[in-house]
Write an enzyme that holds these catalytic residues in place. Structure first.
Site, PDB file in Angstrom:
ATOM      1  N   ASP A   1       0.832  -1.203   0.000  1.00  0.00           N
ATOM      2  CA  ASP A   1       0.000   0.000   0.000  1.00  0.00           C
ATOM      3  C   ASP A   1       0.867   1.255   0.000  1.00  0.00           C
ATOM      4  OD1 ASP A   1      -2.488  -1.539   0.322  1.00  0.00           O
ATOM      5  OD2 ASP A   1      -1.658  -1.995   2.288  1.00  0.00           O
TER       6      ASP A   1
ATOM      7  N   HIS B   1      -4.791  -3.687   6.248  1.00  0.00           N
ATOM      8  CA  HIS B   1      -4.549  -3.868   4.818  1.00  0.00           C
ATOM      9  C   HIS B   1      -5.877  -4.267   4.168  1.00  0.00           C
ATOM     10  CE1 HIS B   1      -2.806  -4.923   1.012  1.00  0.00           C
ATOM     11  NE2 HIS B   1      -3.152  -6.182   1.143  1.00  0.00           N
TER      12      HIS B   1
END
Length: 354
Positions: free
Chosen positions: A175, A203
């Site tokens: 990310d 996540h």
């Protein structure tokens, strides 16, 4: 152990190498695991003077593709691959393991509810935690990649109580890398110039990309450093479109490729491990999901993505950062999701042991 292959003939004859680090990769024949092992062979984990002993774990029905992966690794003749072992036994896989990269996980199938996904993965990661507790090196470091990564990491840690809590991490570096790339594209610079973007929380789609600490190196001229907010000059974009694009990037890739991220996830796993072991640069912040110690008001024991620095094989949460009201609300949402995931997973595991 199904196979042991010594690759001593491939070692660099003119370079003094260290003792190999024992790395175990689960789900090694899957798309992410497949990409990861080749990056590992190239020295992406620990540098060009650190050989590795690689153990690949797969389910029995994936034994053939795992062996095909080993054949390709053989053909690469990587100098840093000292040995390759393959197994379908979870106990054998973690004997003496110093670094565990837990990639294999059950994906969410059609009609599967979240609680079912958490239940199925809970069984997998409980068993892996127990095996790590029994057989791994006492300072084994664990990176969980398989989703839901944060909660899977929490489960592994709970079932490996003899390993230090700080040795368990989940990956949000993908990310962060996505955030770096997206911001770089917006400004018109290379992603290597981006520093200190942060991923807070889970996540998942509730993650909180945060550019408040971000800086652009060598911008607008060599030798200059500019705050991300100053370089973009658009707070609305940074707090809306930027956040949403990073959080939904994985779904966008699936829509285009009809497959989930693989090479980028494997590359991010290498970045995570490299910075953990080699250390972050001075002034550099990276994102890692770690077992919370209560920092920033996050409940202790959750696996939560924080900004960290790394030195001497240890991470440390960066303290004292401030959230604006919008970020604070988003942090509350991602924290709530992690609590719900934890409770569902642990309840399911408790029910299965009765």
């Amino acid at each position: 152990m199904d196979r042991i292959h010594t690759l001593g003939r491939h070692m660099c004859p003119n370079k003094q190498l260290k003792q190999p680090i024992k790395v175990t990769v689960t789900g090694a024949a899957g798309n992410i695991g497949y990409a990861f092992v080749f990056f590992a062979g190239q020295g992406r984990l620990f540098g060009q003077d650190q050989p590795i002993d690689l153990t690949l774990l797969e389910l029995p029905n994936s034994k053939r593709p795992m062996m095909g992966t080993v054949m390709e690794l053989d053909d690469c003749a990587y100098p840093l691959l000292a040995n390759i072992r393959t197994t379908t036994s979870i106990d054998e896989a973690f004997v003496g393991c110093q670094v565990a990269v837990l990639v294999g996980a059950k994906p969410r199938g059609p009609g599967m509810e979240r609680k079912d996904l958490l239940s199925e993965n809970g069984k997998i990661f409980k068993a892996q935690g127990e095996a790590i507790d029994r057989y791994a090196d006492r300072d084994c470091k664990v990176l969980v990649v398989g989703n839901p990564a944060n909660t899977n990491c929490l489960i592994v840690q709970r079932y490996a109580p003899s390993i230090p809590k700080q040795n368990f991490t989940a990956m949000t570096r993908l990310d962060q890398n996505r955030a770096d790339s997206i911001l770089a594209s917006k400004i018109g610079v290379h992603s290597r110039q981006i520093r200190n973007l942060i991923i807070w929380g889970n996540h998942s789609a509730t993650q909180v990309p945060d550019a408040s600490q971000g800086i652009i190196m060598n911008y607008p001229q060599p030798g200059m450093v500019t705050a991300a907010r100053g370089a973009v000059s658009n707070d609305k974009w940074l707090t809306t479109e930027f956040v949403e694009t990073v959080a939904k990037r994985g779904a966008a890739i699936i829509q285009m490729r009809e497959k989930s991220s693989a090479a980028s996830a494997a590359s991010a796993a290498c970045d995570h491990i490299h910075d953990w072991f080699i250390g972050t640069q001075s002034g550099q912040i990276v994102s890692m999901a770690v077992i919370s110690d209560g920092s920033y008001g996050v409940p202790e024991g959750l696996c939560f993505s924080y900004p960290v620095t790394c030195q001497n094989g240890k991470w440390q949460i960066v303290q004292g950062l401030q959230w604006d009201e919008l970020t604070k609300k988003r942090i509350e949402v991602t924290t709530k999701e992690l609590i719900e995931e934890r409770d569902l997973a642990l309840q399911s595991l408790a029910a299965n042991t009765k």
